[in-house]
Scaffold this motif. Structure first.
Motif, mmCIF file in Angstrom:
data_model
loop_
_atom_site.group_PDB
_atom_site.id
_atom_site.type_symbol
_atom_site.label_atom_id
_atom_site.label_comp_id
_atom_site.label_asym_id
_atom_site.label_seq_id
_atom_site.Cartn_x
_atom_site.Cartn_y
_atom_site.Cartn_z
ATOM 1 N N LEU A 133 100.109 -16.322 21.241
ATOM 2 C CA LEU A 133 100.231 -16.627 22.697
ATOM 3 C C LEU A 133 100.614 -15.153 23.524
ATOM 4 O O LEU A 133 99.978 -14.938 24.761
ATOM 5 C CB LEU A 133 101.258 -17.742 23.053
ATOM 6 N N ARG A 134 101.435 -14.440 22.931
ATOM 7 C CA ARG A 134 102.072 -13.197 23.637
ATOM 8 C C ARG A 134 100.989 -12.194 23.412
ATOM 9 O O ARG A 134 100.877 -11.105 24.349
ATOM 10 C CB ARG A 134 103.330 -12.634 23.189
ATOM 11 N N ASP A 135 100.315 -11.977 22.304
ATOM 12 C CA ASP A 135 99.314 -10.821 21.939
ATOM 13 C C ASP A 135 98.062 -11.526 21.356
ATOM 14 O O ASP A 135 98.016 -11.726 20.188
ATOM 15 C CB ASP A 135 99.922 -9.929 21.209
ATOM 16 N N PRO A 136 97.041 -12.036 22.141
ATOM 17 C CA PRO A 136 95.778 -12.572 21.863
ATOM 18 C C PRO A 136 95.017 -11.594 20.928
ATOM 19 O O PRO A 136 94.198 -12.127 20.194
ATOM 20 C CB PRO A 136 94.979 -12.972 23.225
ATOM 21 N N SER A 137 95.313 -10.439 21.087
ATOM 22 C CA SER A 137 94.534 -9.433 20.021
ATOM 23 C C SER A 137 94.642 -9.559 18.489
ATOM 24 O O SER A 137 94.028 -9.479 17.686
ATOM 25 C CB SER A 137 94.669 -7.998 20.362
ATOM 26 N N LYS A 138 95.906 -10.373 18.208
ATOM 27 C CA LYS A 138 96.245 -10.758 16.641
ATOM 28 C C LYS A 138 95.402 -12.071 16.503
ATOM 29 O O LYS A 138 95.672 -12.262 15.149
ATOM 30 C CB LYS A 138 97.713 -10.902 16.841
ATOM 31 N N VAL A 139 94.662 -12.791 17.165
ATOM 32 C CA VAL A 139 94.104 -13.904 16.879
ATOM 33 C C VAL A 139 93.162 -13.735 15.523
ATOM 34 O O VAL A 139 93.041 -14.631 14.818
ATOM 35 C CB VAL A 139 93.737 -14.680 18.053
ATOM 36 N N GLU A 140 92.235 -12.935 15.737
ATOM 37 C CA GLU A 140 91.222 -12.646 14.859
ATOM 38 C C GLU A 140 91.756 -12.484 13.428
ATOM 39 O O GLU A 140 91.064 -12.897 12.551
ATOM 40 C CB GLU A 140 90.075 -11.675 15.268
ATOM 41 N N GLU A 141 92.810 -11.657 13.369
ATOM 42 C CA GLU A 141 93.271 -11.196 12.174
ATOM 43 C C GLU A 141 94.171 -12.454 11.463
ATOM 44 O O GLU A 141 93.914 -12.406 10.339
ATOM 45 C CB GLU A 141 94.062 -10.012 11.882
ATOM 46 N N THR A 142 94.444 -13.277 12.418
ATOM 47 C CA THR A 142 95.241 -14.343 11.870
ATOM 48 C C THR A 142 94.157 -15.266 11.307
ATOM 49 O O THR A 142 94.469 -15.946 10.218
ATOM 50 C CB THR A 142 96.206 -15.005 13.119
ATOM 51 N N ARG A 143 93.085 -15.479 12.125
ATOM 52 C CA ARG A 143 91.947 -16.380 11.426
ATOM 53 C C ARG A 143 91.529 -15.755 10.125
ATOM 54 O O ARG A 143 91.229 -16.803 9.173
ATOM 55 C CB ARG A 143 90.673 -16.469 12.414
#
Length: 158
Positions: A133-143
Motif C-alpha cells: 500500500l505504501r510502495d506499489p512498485s513492490k507489487v509485481e515482485e511480490t506477485r
C-alpha cells in the motif's frame, strides 16, 4: 490463534493484528486484506486453503512494532499452531515476521522470495501487504514471490 484450514500445507505468518483485526478477530481485514486476497487469487489460492496467523496475538499500542518481550511472550502460541497445522511451507509476511521466524538479520528487500529449509519446513518471506500500500512498485515482485510459493507447493505435492 490464527484462522484458516487446519490441514493447510501453507501457513502465512505476519507480525501482529492491526486495530481492525484485533476488534474483529480476523486476520487481514481492510485494504491490506484485499491485497493479500488479490495475491492469493493471482496464484489460484484462497483463504480457505491456507492458515494465517501472527507472531503477536494482540495489537501493539499506537500501532508500533511489537517489542522483543512481546514477541517472546507469544512465541509458544506460534509453536503450538505450527505443531497443530504442520504446514510444509511457512511464508513470513514482512520484515518483523521474517526476522523472528527465519533469521534475526533477515533483509526483506534483498532476501524476499528466497527459500530456506529448516526442520522439514520450507521458509520464505514476502513483503507485507501493507508495505505494498505504501510502495506499489513492490507489487509485481511480490506477485512473482507468490508464483514461486505456488510452484513450491506444487513441487511438494508430487
Amino acid at each position: 490463534m490464527g484462522r484458516g484450514d487446519l490441514n493447510s500445507r501453507i501457513m502465512l505468518i505476519a507480525e501482529a493484528p492491526g486495530r481492525m483485526e484485533d476488534e474483529k478477530g480476523i486476520p487481514f481485514v481492510g485494504r491490506s486484506g484485499e491485497i493479500l486476497d488479490e495475491l492469493l487469487k493471482s496464484v489460484s489460492l484462497s483463504r480457505d486453503e491456507i492458515y494465517i496467523t501472527n507472531i503477536n496475538k494482540c495489537h501493539p499500542p499506537g500501532n508500533r512494532d511489537p517489542e522483543e518481550a512481546e514477541q517472546q511472550a507469544c512465541m509458544p502460541f506460534l509453536k503450538y499452531e505450527t505443531a497443530l497445522i504442520r504446514p510444509k511451507i511457512m511464508v513470513c509476511l514482512g520484515r518483523i515476521a521474517a526476522r523472528k521466524v527465519i533469521a534475526t538479520g533477515f533483509r526483506i528487500s534483498r532476501e524476499h522470495g528466497t527459500w530456506i529449509e529448516r526442520k522439514g519446513f520450507f521458509l520464505t518471506a514476502v513483503y507485507h501487504p501493507s508495505a505494498l500500500l505504501r510502495d506499489p512498485s513492490k507489487v509485481e515482485e511480490t506477485r512473482r514471490d507468490f508464483q514461486e510459493i505456488k510452484r513450491k507447493l506444487e513441487e511438494l505435492s508430487q
